[in-house]
Motif scaffolding. Structure first.
Motif, PDB file in Angstrom:
ATOM      1  N   MET A   1      47.669  32.950  56.702  1.00 41.69           N
ATOM      2  CA  MET A   1      47.696  32.920  55.226  1.00 41.69           C
ATOM      3  C   MET A   1      46.371  32.422  54.658  1.00 41.69           C
ATOM      4  O   MET A   1      46.058  32.661  53.496  1.00 41.69           O
ATOM      5  N   ASN A   2      45.601  31.720  55.471  1.00 46.99           N
ATOM      6  CA  ASN A   2      44.273  31.242  55.043  1.00 46.99           C
ATOM      7  C   ASN A   2      43.144  32.110  55.624  1.00 46.99           C
ATOM      8  O   ASN A   2      41.988  31.725  55.578  1.00 46.99           O
ATOM      9  N   GLY A   3      43.493  33.232  56.190  1.00 48.72           N
ATOM     10  CA  GLY A   3      42.485  34.134  56.759  1.00 48.72           C
ATOM     11  C   GLY A   3      42.126  33.833  58.200  1.00 48.72           C
ATOM     12  O   GLY A   3      41.211  34.448  58.752  1.00 48.72           O
ATOM     13  N   HIS A   4      42.843  32.899  58.829  1.00 50.01           N
ATOM     14  CA  HIS A   4      42.447  32.602  60.217  1.00 50.01           C
ATOM     15  C   HIS A   4      42.768  33.757  61.167  1.00 50.01           C
ATOM     16  O   HIS A   4      43.685  34.555  60.941  1.00 50.01           O
ATOM     17  N   LEU A   5      41.969  33.814  62.217  1.00 49.54           N
ATOM     18  CA  LEU A   5      42.163  34.780  63.315  1.00 49.54           C
ATOM     19  C   LEU A   5      42.343  33.934  64.559  1.00 49.54           C
ATOM     20  O   LEU A   5      41.436  33.159  64.900  1.00 49.54           O
ATOM     21  N   GLY A   6      43.480  34.090  65.265  1.00 48.72           N
ATOM     22  CA  GLY A   6      43.783  33.092  66.276  1.00 48.72           C
ATOM     23  C   GLY A   6      43.794  31.766  65.530  1.00 48.72           C
ATOM     24  O   GLY A   6      44.386  31.652  64.464  1.00 48.72           O
ATOM     25  N   PHE A   7      43.112  30.774  66.094  1.00 46.64           N
ATOM     26  CA  PHE A   7      42.949  29.535  65.333  1.00 46.64           C
ATOM     27  C   PHE A   7      41.502  29.332  64.910  1.00 46.64           C
ATOM     28  O   PHE A   7      41.004  28.213  64.859  1.00 46.64           O
ATOM     29  N   ASN A   8      40.837  30.414  64.591  1.00 46.61           N
ATOM     30  CA  ASN A   8      39.520  30.307  63.958  1.00 46.61           C
ATOM     31  C   ASN A   8      39.779  30.073  62.490  1.00 46.61           C
ATOM     32  O   ASN A   8      40.059  31.008  61.726  1.00 46.61           O
ATOM     33  N   GLU A   9      39.714  28.805  62.134  1.00 47.13           N
ATOM     34  CA  GLU A   9      40.114  28.363  60.806  1.00 47.13           C
ATOM     35  C   GLU A   9      38.957  28.510  59.808  1.00 47.13           C
ATOM     36  O   GLU A   9      37.796  28.648  60.214  1.00 47.13           O
ATOM     37  N   PRO A  10      39.258  28.469  58.492  1.00 54.17           N
ATOM     38  CA  PRO A  10      38.190  28.530  57.497  1.00 54.17           C
ATOM     39  C   PRO A  10      37.088  27.502  57.811  1.00 54.17           C
ATOM     40  O   PRO A  10      37.378  26.357  58.156  1.00 54.17           O
TER      41      PRO A  10
END
Ligand code: GLP
Length: 241
Positions: free
Chosen positions: A135-144
């Motif tokens: 929901m925040n745009g993460h891919l896997g756990f590649n966070e903002p």
């Protein structure tokens, strides 16, 4: 960049599954990454069904885990590993020795990152990485805020991920850290599928596909991938211009 939009989540999932089946027909020892989360559930169901009908063989395929919650083990409901084992690996003929998850219980997580990076290297990278979008745009756990040059790493989960992640658990859990393959792995994968369904993903999908490429929305980086295929149902794609 190819954007595939389908009437329903089922159609989206079936088409993504058929592409995976085609890939394995052409290259049975493909190196694949499949995400956890709700998004791939129906696609995995189609793959299992295809396997049971003798339409696909996973015996030579290699699977490398994308991400998981630190400290939540493989038997624990809610972990990506548990989800993938029960919804997929335990139902098909993938070989145990060809499945490489992060060990989230390892006290030395840096070792775990190094181990996973070496596995990716040993197999000369991915033929296909299938991804969901947070929901925040993460891919896997590649966070903002993530550094796009990273390989595997351990991260502090952002607040959105900590609260949205509760949906995978029946009781409230403390979800502070994640371990994940890095954006560098995704960019070097020979092909990437990004799957999203439901109206709740419409805004983040629009930003990821049509917004600026920025680490504030990690999924936007996929615009730079030469062989990115977006699979959306019509609700997730509803805000695209
Ligand atoms: C989760 C996982 C990701 C997943 C994403 C989307 O937290 N760590 O691998 O792709 O967030 O999840 P969902 O498919 O449940 O929306």
């Amino acid at each position: 960049m190819k954007i595939h939009v389908y009437e329903t989540y089922e159609e989206m999932s079936r088409n993504a599954a058929e592409e995976i089946i085609r890939l394995l027909e052409n290259k049975p020892n493909s190196v694949l990454c499949i995400p956890g989360g709700d998004t791939p559930k129906v696609m995995l169901g189609f793959l299992v069904e295809a396997y049971k009908h003798g339409r696909v063989d996973f015996s030579q395929a290699v699977f490398i885990g994308l991400d998981d919650w630190v400290g939540i083990g493989p038997e624990d409901e809610g972990s990506c590993q548990q989800f993938l084992n029960s919804n997929f690996f335990h139902q098909v003929n993938a070989k145990k020795e060809n499945i490489h998850f992060f060990d989230t219980m390892n006290e030395n997580l840096q070792d775990e990152c190094q181990k996973q990076d070496e596995i990716v290297k040993k197999y000369s990278g991915f033929d296909l990485m299938i991804l969901g979008i947070g929901m925040n745009g993460h891919l896997g756990f590649n966070e903002p805020g993530v550094d796009f040059s990273l390989n595997s790493h351990v991260i502090d989960l952002d607040e959105t991920t900590q609260s949205v992640g509760q949906k995978y658990f029946s009781k409230k859990r403390v979800l502070k850290h994640g371990i994940t393959l890095g954006v560098n792995h995704l960019l070097n994968s020979r092909m990437v599928f990004l799957l999203a369904n439901g109206v709740k993903k419409a805004e983040i999908v629009k930003a990821a596909v049509e917004g600026p490429v920025t680490n504030a929305n990690p999924a936007s980086v996929l615009q730079q991938h030469e062989n990115i295929h977006y699979y959306f149902d019509k609700e997730a794609a509803s805000l695209l211009g």
